[in-house]
Design a protein around this motif. Structure first.
Motif, PDB file in Angstrom:
ATOM      1  N   VAL A 407     -20.561  42.521 -18.921  1.00 38.48           N
ATOM      2  CA  VAL A 407     -20.526  41.991 -20.292  1.00 38.48           C
ATOM      3  C   VAL A 407     -21.568  40.897 -20.491  1.00 38.48           C
ATOM      4  CG1 VAL A 407     -19.079  40.790 -21.988  1.00 38.48           C
ATOM      5  CG2 VAL A 407     -18.090  42.603 -20.552  1.00 38.48           C
ATOM      6  N   ALA A 408     -21.802  40.082 -19.461  1.00 41.42           N
ATOM      7  CA  ALA A 408     -22.768  38.984 -19.617  1.00 41.42           C
ATOM      8  C   ALA A 408     -23.255  38.505 -18.259  1.00 41.42           C
ATOM      9  CB  ALA A 408     -22.142  37.819 -20.380  1.00 41.42           C
ATOM     10  N   VAL A 409     -24.494  38.014 -18.228  1.00 39.66           N
ATOM     11  CA  VAL A 409     -25.028  37.303 -17.065  1.00 39.66           C
ATOM     12  C   VAL A 409     -25.702  36.024 -17.555  1.00 39.66           C
ATOM     13  CG1 VAL A 409     -25.327  39.275 -15.515  1.00 39.66           C
ATOM     14  CG2 VAL A 409     -27.138  38.702 -17.131  1.00 39.66           C
ATOM     15  N   PHE A 410     -25.637  34.980 -16.722  1.00 38.37           N
ATOM     16  CA  PHE A 410     -26.207  33.673 -17.051  1.00 38.37           C
ATOM     17  C   PHE A 410     -26.994  33.165 -15.849  1.00 38.37           C
ATOM     18  CE2 PHE A 410     -22.242  34.253 -19.289  1.00 38.37           C
ATOM     19  CZ  PHE A 410     -22.467  33.787 -20.571  1.00 38.37           C
ATOM     20  N   ASN A 411     -28.183  32.626 -16.105  1.00 41.06           N
ATOM     21  CA  ASN A 411     -28.975  32.023 -15.029  1.00 41.06           C
ATOM     22  C   ASN A 411     -30.179  31.312 -15.645  1.00 41.06           C
ATOM     23  OD1 ASN A 411     -29.744  31.366 -12.378  1.00 41.06           O
ATOM     24  ND2 ASN A 411     -30.929  33.264 -12.121  1.00 41.06           N
ATOM     25  N   ASN A 412     -30.549  30.170 -15.066  1.00 35.33           N
ATOM     26  CA  ASN A 412     -31.759  29.438 -15.491  1.00 35.33           C
ATOM     27  C   ASN A 412     -31.783  29.167 -16.991  1.00 35.33           C
ATOM     28  OD1 ASN A 412     -32.884  29.121 -12.939  1.00 35.33           O
ATOM     29  ND2 ASN A 412     -33.938  31.096 -13.013  1.00 35.33           N
ATOM     30  N   ASN A 413     -30.626  28.791 -17.529  1.00 36.60           N
ATOM     31  CA  ASN A 413     -30.495  28.474 -18.962  1.00 36.60           C
ATOM     32  C   ASN A 413     -30.872  29.672 -19.829  1.00 36.60           C
ATOM     33  OD1 ASN A 413     -29.748  26.855 -21.093  1.00 36.60           O
ATOM     34  ND2 ASN A 413     -31.684  25.729 -21.196  1.00 36.60           N
ATOM     35  N   LYS A 414     -30.728  30.873 -19.301  1.00 35.31           N
ATOM     36  CA  LYS A 414     -30.908  32.107 -20.047  1.00 35.31           C
ATOM     37  C   LYS A 414     -29.645  32.946 -19.917  1.00 35.31           C
ATOM     38  CE  LYS A 414     -35.939  32.362 -19.362  1.00 35.31           C
ATOM     39  NZ  LYS A 414     -36.305  32.152 -20.780  1.00 35.31           N
TER      40      LYS A 414
END
Length: 419
Positions: A407-414
């Motif tokens: 559903v979602a991925v988050f990394n490096n303020n992205k």
């Protein structure tokens, strides 16, 4: 931007919130709050029944860039990896040229500080992955290579293998090998057994894997060092590794699809099932499941080997080996979860691969960097031209409905959030 993930089950053995259902607020790339409150946010993701973990890590993705960009390039693999739940991948050196100089390592890793999917370089052990002459591994390590391997090819030369183990001890480097006796497997097309005989195809026997694992372990015991064996498939191999772990610093992984498929699936000569190591028999699959449950198998990787249509839509004996596997990885984990606990599976795709490579291990706690994967194990979707981000479609699941969606991925303020 503030993003609230509501009521997700947190799976992170390092976190005080492990296996608890919480709300997680992400603000400017960091985890701002974790608790039961409904924090105010610009976007809310209702995540009941979903699993929130540290970002998934793939140990050994094949990318054709540089030189074979028609198969996959860094841009397409990044999109496919993000859609598949990965925030970091380590890419194999089997490119043209091989990843064997500082320039190639830099080409792969530049921009990692701002990428949603960070790309780490696995550098070649031997020049052009031919197994004949060692690369300058100290220079490659200083340039940012995280481990050393000949990738899809085995390190067949015994003296080279021994010297690589010795050389890498200068900086506690990790040697990764795909154990395969190339002479026993020469001209092989599938697992050697009843089905290969019935289909009239040259077989690839288990001993081609087992013999090389035995050789590798003997050399490890003689020379010392750190050894990881990649993409195992044989039940006997798992038994041998289980015993070897009591004596030596050895680890191993399997491709996520290996315990789920077997050699009966090649009856129609579908080249999408043609992989190396080959799909074996149910007894081997049962041994792999046991190895996952008892910790013998340390890491689960995607086994992503993309090919253009011209390399797969051929007579079976002419087609290339490999499955494009990044985006169906989560669906494969759902199938594995019927036999292996989710907490065990997640540890093998988050903590274990990073620990092997001595990389920072993300965790789910307040003020930590948001390096996260949100996964819905019950959502169904179709892997087809519309949803596929890879340049390749060589997958047994292409055109089919599967269960398990990132559903979602988050990394490096992205971030990437599924609509």
């Amino acid at each position: 931007m503030k993003i609230l993930i509501q009521n997700a089950e947190i799976l992170d053995p390092q976190s005080p919130y492990h296996q608890k259902q919480k709300n997680v607020l992400i603000n400017n790339g960091r985890i701002a709050e974790i608790g039961d409150k409904n924090y105010s946010a610009d976007k809310v993701i209702r995540a009941e029944g979903m699993l929130l973990s540290p970002g998934w890590f793939d140990l050994g993705t094949f990318v054709g860039d540089p030189g074979l960009e028609h198969k996959e390039d860094l841009d397409s693999v990044s999109k496919a990896a993000a859609a598949g739940g990965f925030t970091e991948i380590a890419v194999l050196p089997n490119t043209t040229p091989s990843v064997q100089t500082k320039n190639e390592v830099s080409y792969i890793t530049r921009g990692n500080d701002t990428r949603l999917v960070e790309i780490h370089a696995l550098a070649a052990v031997t020049r052009n992955n031919k197994g004949e002459e060692l690369t300058e591994m100290i220079d490659l390590q200083e340039a940012g290579a995280v481990a050393f391997t000949d990738g899809l090819k085995p390190i067949w030369h015994t003296d080279i293998f021994l010297k690589a183990l010795q050389y890498l001890q200068k900086f506690n480097g990790l040697l990764i090998d795909h154990p395969e006796d190339i002479w026993l497997n020469m001209f092989g097309q599938m697992h050697e057994g009843v089905n290969s005989t019935m289909l009239g195809l040259k077989g690839m026997p288990r001993i081609a894997e087992d013999i090389m694992i035995g050789r590798n372990l003997e050399l490890l015991g003689y020379a010392g060092g750190r050894l990881h064996m990649a993409r195992l498939s044989s039940g006997k191999a798992i038994d041998v590794i289980r015993s070897a772990k009591k004596k030596w610093n050895v680890t191993c992984d399997i491709a996520v699809y290996q315990p789920l498929l077997d050699d009966t699936m090649l009856a129609d000569f579908d080249t999408n099932y043609k992989v190396n190591p080959p799909l074996r028999e149910k007894s081997d699959n049962d041994a792999l499941i046991k190895g996952l449950k008892d910790g013998t198998i340390d890491v689960i990787c995607s086994g992503h080997v993309p090919h253009e249509d011209e390399s797969k839509e051929l007579e079976f004996d002419l087609a290339d080996f490999g499955i494009t596997s990044l985006q169906t990885f989560g669906a494969n984990l759902v199938s594995l979860s019927k036999a292996v606990e989710w907490s065990t599976l997640i540890e093998k795709v988050t903590v274990a691969p990073r620990k092997l490579l001595s990389l920072e291990i993300p965790t789910i706690e307040t003020e930590a960097k948001a390096n996260l994967t949100l996964f819905d194990p019950k959502r169904t979707w179709t892997f087809d031209e519309k949803s596929n981000f890879s340049k390749a479609k060589n997958s047994p699941w292409y055109g089919k409905e599967v269960t398990g969606k990132v559903v979602a991925v988050f990394n490096n303020n992205k971030h990437r959030i599924e609509d």
